[in-house]
Design an enzyme around this catalytic site. Structure first.
Site, PDB file in Angstrom:
ATOM      1  N   CYS A  47       0.842  -1.185   0.000  1.00  0.00           N
ATOM      2  CA  CYS A  47       0.000   0.000   0.000  1.00  0.00           C
ATOM      3  C   CYS A  47       0.887   1.248   0.000  1.00  0.00           C
ATOM      4  CB  CYS A  47      -0.913  -0.002   1.225  1.00  0.00           C
ATOM      5  SG  CYS A  47      -1.971   1.466   1.341  1.00  0.00           S
ATOM      6  N   CYS A  50       0.333   3.135   3.593  1.00  0.00           N
ATOM      7  CA  CYS A  50       0.774   2.626   4.901  1.00  0.00           C
ATOM      8  C   CYS A  50       1.809   1.504   4.830  1.00  0.00           C
ATOM      9  CB  CYS A  50      -0.438   2.154   5.702  1.00  0.00           C
ATOM     10  SG  CYS A  50      -1.195   0.650   5.040  1.00  0.00           S
ATOM     11  N   CYS A  96      -7.483  -1.135   1.410  1.00  0.00           N
ATOM     12  CA  CYS A  96      -6.426  -1.632   2.281  1.00  0.00           C
ATOM     13  C   CYS A  96      -7.026  -1.819   3.672  1.00  0.00           C
ATOM     14  CB  CYS A  96      -5.275  -0.626   2.332  1.00  0.00           C
ATOM     15  SG  CYS A  96      -3.996  -1.052   3.549  1.00  0.00           S
ATOM     16  N   CYS A  99      -5.363   0.838   6.341  1.00  0.00           N
ATOM     17  CA  CYS A  99      -5.550   2.298   6.333  1.00  0.00           C
ATOM     18  C   CYS A  99      -6.782   2.753   5.547  1.00  0.00           C
ATOM     19  CB  CYS A  99      -4.307   2.990   5.784  1.00  0.00           C
ATOM     20  SG  CYS A  99      -4.067   2.758   4.013  1.00  0.00           S
ATOM     21  N   CYS A 119      -8.846  -5.900  -9.501  1.00  0.00           N
ATOM     22  CA  CYS A 119      -8.426  -4.904 -10.473  1.00  0.00           C
ATOM     23  C   CYS A 119      -7.971  -3.671  -9.691  1.00  0.00           C
ATOM     24  CB  CYS A 119      -9.616  -4.606 -11.387  1.00  0.00           C
ATOM     25  SG  CYS A 119      -9.232  -3.628 -12.802  1.00  0.00           S
TER      26      CYS A 119
END
Length: 134
Positions: A47, A50, A96, A99, A119
């Site tokens: 990510c 984070c 995510c 976060c 996707c």
């Protein structure tokens, strides 16, 4: 897992304009323009907000849609899903888990073993090559 929470201003300071637009405002990048849609280097996608691990190259496949696509996340608790009825469509948003960054969407038209197609926007991730490729 410890949740990451920041103010809008803190996210704006940390992220580029494109990253903020996608991750915090639920935007999308244009198809076939993302850095990772065609990546084949072994490694882990994290990510951009984070640094949580999200997907691995070994689960990536060419879905022909113009965005990096994966048949499963790196672990069952890496991402969460939410109903998305924006833009006159009914889709499943992928976030995510650490976060709540918007990553993309998941569709039920992927390959085995999961039959799913995650996707994901390239701009929402950073790539970490496997140690053997460094």
């Amino acid at each position: 897992m410890k949740k990451v929470s920041k103010t809008e201003n803190a996210w704006r300071e940390q992220l580029s304009d494109a990253q903020f637009q996608v991750c915090r405002l639920k935007g999308t990048e244009r198809p076939f323009t993302g850095e990772y849609y065609n990546n084949t280097t072994p490694g882990t996608y994290r990510c951009v907000c984070c640094d949580a691990p999200l997907f691995e190259t070994r689960t990536q496949f060419d879905a022909g849609c113009g965005w990096p696509s994966y048949y499963e996340p790196i672990s069952a608790d890496a991402v969460v899903e939410a109903e998305d009825r924006s833009h006159g469509m009914h889709r499943t948003e992928v976030l995510c888990a650490q976060c709540d960054a918007h990553l993309g969407h998941v569709f039920p038209d992927g390959p085995p073993p999961s039959g799913l197609r995650y996707c994901i926007n390239s701009v929402a991730m950073k790539f970490e090559p496997s140690a053997a490729t460094n």
